[in-house]
Write an enzyme that holds these catalytic residues in place. Sequence first.
Site, PDB file in Angstrom:
ATOM      1  N   LEU A 283      22.858 115.040 -12.744  1.00 59.63           N
ATOM      2  CA  LEU A 283      21.608 115.416 -12.075  1.00 59.63           C
ATOM      3  C   LEU A 283      21.496 114.693 -10.739  1.00 59.63           C
ATOM      4  O   LEU A 283      21.094 115.280  -9.726  1.00 59.63           O
ATOM      5  CB  LEU A 283      20.423 115.077 -12.973  1.00 59.63           C
ATOM      6  CG  LEU A 283      19.059 115.633 -12.553  1.00 59.63           C
ATOM      7  CD1 LEU A 283      18.996 117.132 -12.812  1.00 59.63           C
ATOM      8  CD2 LEU A 283      17.938 114.932 -13.311  1.00 59.63           C
TER       9      LEU A 283
ATOM     10  N   TYR B 259      23.872 111.361 -14.853  1.00 65.05           N
ATOM     11  CA  TYR B 259      24.632 111.171 -13.616  1.00 65.05           C
ATOM     12  C   TYR B 259      24.800 112.498 -12.863  1.00 65.05           C
ATOM     13  O   TYR B 259      24.698 112.565 -11.637  1.00 65.05           O
ATOM     14  CB  TYR B 259      25.989 110.567 -13.974  1.00 65.05           C
ATOM     15  CG  TYR B 259      26.736 109.884 -12.848  1.00 65.05           C
ATOM     16  CD1 TYR B 259      26.260 109.868 -11.538  1.00 65.05           C
ATOM     17  CD2 TYR B 259      27.942 109.236 -13.112  1.00 65.05           C
ATOM     18  CE1 TYR B 259      26.962 109.227 -10.524  1.00 65.05           C
ATOM     19  CE2 TYR B 259      28.655 108.590 -12.107  1.00 65.05           C
ATOM     20  CZ  TYR B 259      28.160 108.595 -10.813  1.00 65.05           C
ATOM     21  OH  TYR B 259      28.861 107.964  -9.820  1.00 65.05           O
TER      22      TYR B 259
ATOM     23  N   ASP C 122      19.182 105.215 -24.921  1.00 59.96           N
ATOM     24  CA  ASP C 122      20.350 106.084 -24.883  1.00 59.96           C
ATOM     25  C   ASP C 122      21.649 105.285 -24.982  1.00 59.96           C
ATOM     26  O   ASP C 122      22.621 105.744 -25.585  1.00 59.96           O
ATOM     27  CB  ASP C 122      20.349 106.904 -23.594  1.00 59.96           C
ATOM     28  CG  ASP C 122      19.199 107.901 -23.542  1.00 59.96           C
ATOM     29  OD1 ASP C 122      18.591 108.159 -24.602  1.00 59.96           O
ATOM     30  OD2 ASP C 122      18.901 108.414 -22.447  1.00 59.96           O
TER      31      ASP C 122
ATOM     32  N   ARG D 226      36.939 116.231  -1.007  1.00 59.40           N
ATOM     33  CA  ARG D 226      37.037 114.832  -0.593  1.00 59.40           C
ATOM     34  C   ARG D 226      35.664 114.242  -0.854  1.00 59.40           C
ATOM     35  O   ARG D 226      34.671 114.677  -0.252  1.00 59.40           O
ATOM     36  CB  ARG D 226      37.441 114.728   0.874  1.00 59.40           C
ATOM     37  CG  ARG D 226      38.883 115.105   1.151  1.00 59.40           C
ATOM     38  CD  ARG D 226      39.197 115.077   2.632  1.00 59.40           C
ATOM     39  NE  ARG D 226      40.626 115.235   2.877  1.00 59.40           N
ATOM     40  CZ  ARG D 226      41.243 116.423   2.951  1.00 59.40           C
ATOM     41  NH1 ARG D 226      40.541 117.542   2.775  1.00 59.40           N
ATOM     42  NH2 ARG D 226      42.543 116.481   3.185  1.00 59.40           N
TER      43      ARG D 226
ATOM     44  N   THR E 252      21.003 115.659 -17.595  1.00 57.84           N
ATOM     45  CA  THR E 252      19.830 114.900 -17.138  1.00 57.84           C
ATOM     46  C   THR E 252      20.208 113.501 -16.669  1.00 57.84           C
ATOM     47  O   THR E 252      19.330 112.693 -16.384  1.00 57.84           O
ATOM     48  CB  THR E 252      18.784 114.786 -18.269  1.00 57.84           C
ATOM     49  OG1 THR E 252      19.394 114.192 -19.427  1.00 57.84           O
ATOM     50  CG2 THR E 252      18.227 116.150 -18.642  1.00 57.84           C
TER      51      THR E 252
ATOM     52  N   ARG F  92      26.666 104.048 -27.810  1.00 56.51           N
ATOM     53  CA  ARG F  92      27.545 103.070 -28.473  1.00 56.51           C
ATOM     54  C   ARG F  92      27.900 103.551 -29.877  1.00 56.51           C
ATOM     55  O   ARG F  92      29.058 103.440 -30.317  1.00 56.51           O
ATOM     56  CB  ARG F  92      26.851 101.706 -28.528  1.00 56.51           C
ATOM     57  CG  ARG F  92      27.692 100.610 -29.162  1.00 56.51           C
ATOM     58  CD  ARG F  92      27.157  99.232 -28.816  1.00 56.51           C
ATOM     59  NE  ARG F  92      25.870  98.947 -29.422  1.00 56.51           N
ATOM     60  CZ  ARG F  92      25.713  98.347 -30.608  1.00 56.51           C
ATOM     61  NH1 ARG F  92      26.776  97.991 -31.318  1.00 56.51           N
ATOM     62  NH2 ARG F  92      24.509  98.086 -31.069  1.00 56.51           N
TER      63      ARG F  92
END
Length: 278
Positions: free
Chosen positions: A182, A180, A67, A165, A178, A72
């Site tokens: 998640l 971060y 991925d 916060r 699927t 990139r």
Amino acid sequence: MRFGIVARRDREAALKLAYRVYDFLKVSGYDVLVDRETFENLPEFEEGDVVPLEEFDVDFIIAIGGDGTILRIEHKTKKDFPILGINMGTLGFLTEVEPHETFFALSRLLEGDYWIDERMKLRTYLNGENSVPDALNEDAILTGVPGKIVHLKYYVDGGLADEVRSDGVIVSTPTGSTGYALSAGGPFVDPRLELFVIAPINPIALSSRPMVVPSSSEIEIVPLPPERGLILTVDGQFYTHLSPDTEIKIKKSPRKARFVRFSHEIYPRYPFRLKKRF
């Protein structure tokens, strides 16, 4: 027909497979360009075929990696080239085939036996300017001081959605659901949908939960006192520090990510990948 080749730079097997793909396409009579960073890690390609990724002008890109390699490509190319992803990475959610399927997949591509899967991206405006890459997965607005929380409000179409916060907040696409998001408690979202997931990261208040909003929405994130610097990460690939008074707005990008697919299957393919990888 012209192809571009981009490989994962830190894995020898990916670089060697990239050269085999390059040789196959050249022998078959096609024009082939090679990403300069790929060439720098395996200088066996013809130097006349080597160009920076930013200067690619091709019909298809063959991505040999994971991925991160595909992200990139998405961040550096100036057009929405269709990408055939060959999985030589860790997760490979965005890739289509495994290494042993490479040449069968190329044959199908050359025969026209494929379809194009288009995925939405998000665009970020900092103080009104589009100065960062579009995100295929997510934007994450994070505390700039490790161990210190940030105090944020976020608005959807001008209306206050939440005040948190937390360690930060994630704004994700369905493709990024699927990743971060998640991990922050967000849902798995069918990649055929177009929407945003907004997920606070480790919020103090248990009532602050992830929410789903339409892709037509404009999301504004406003830092509140105590004023601390923030870090914006785009797809975990691009990072920039933000001052506490930075105006952050996120919208659907006019650009799309485009992937070569051979199957229309979503279920059980994507849930199975989640379970298999984790």
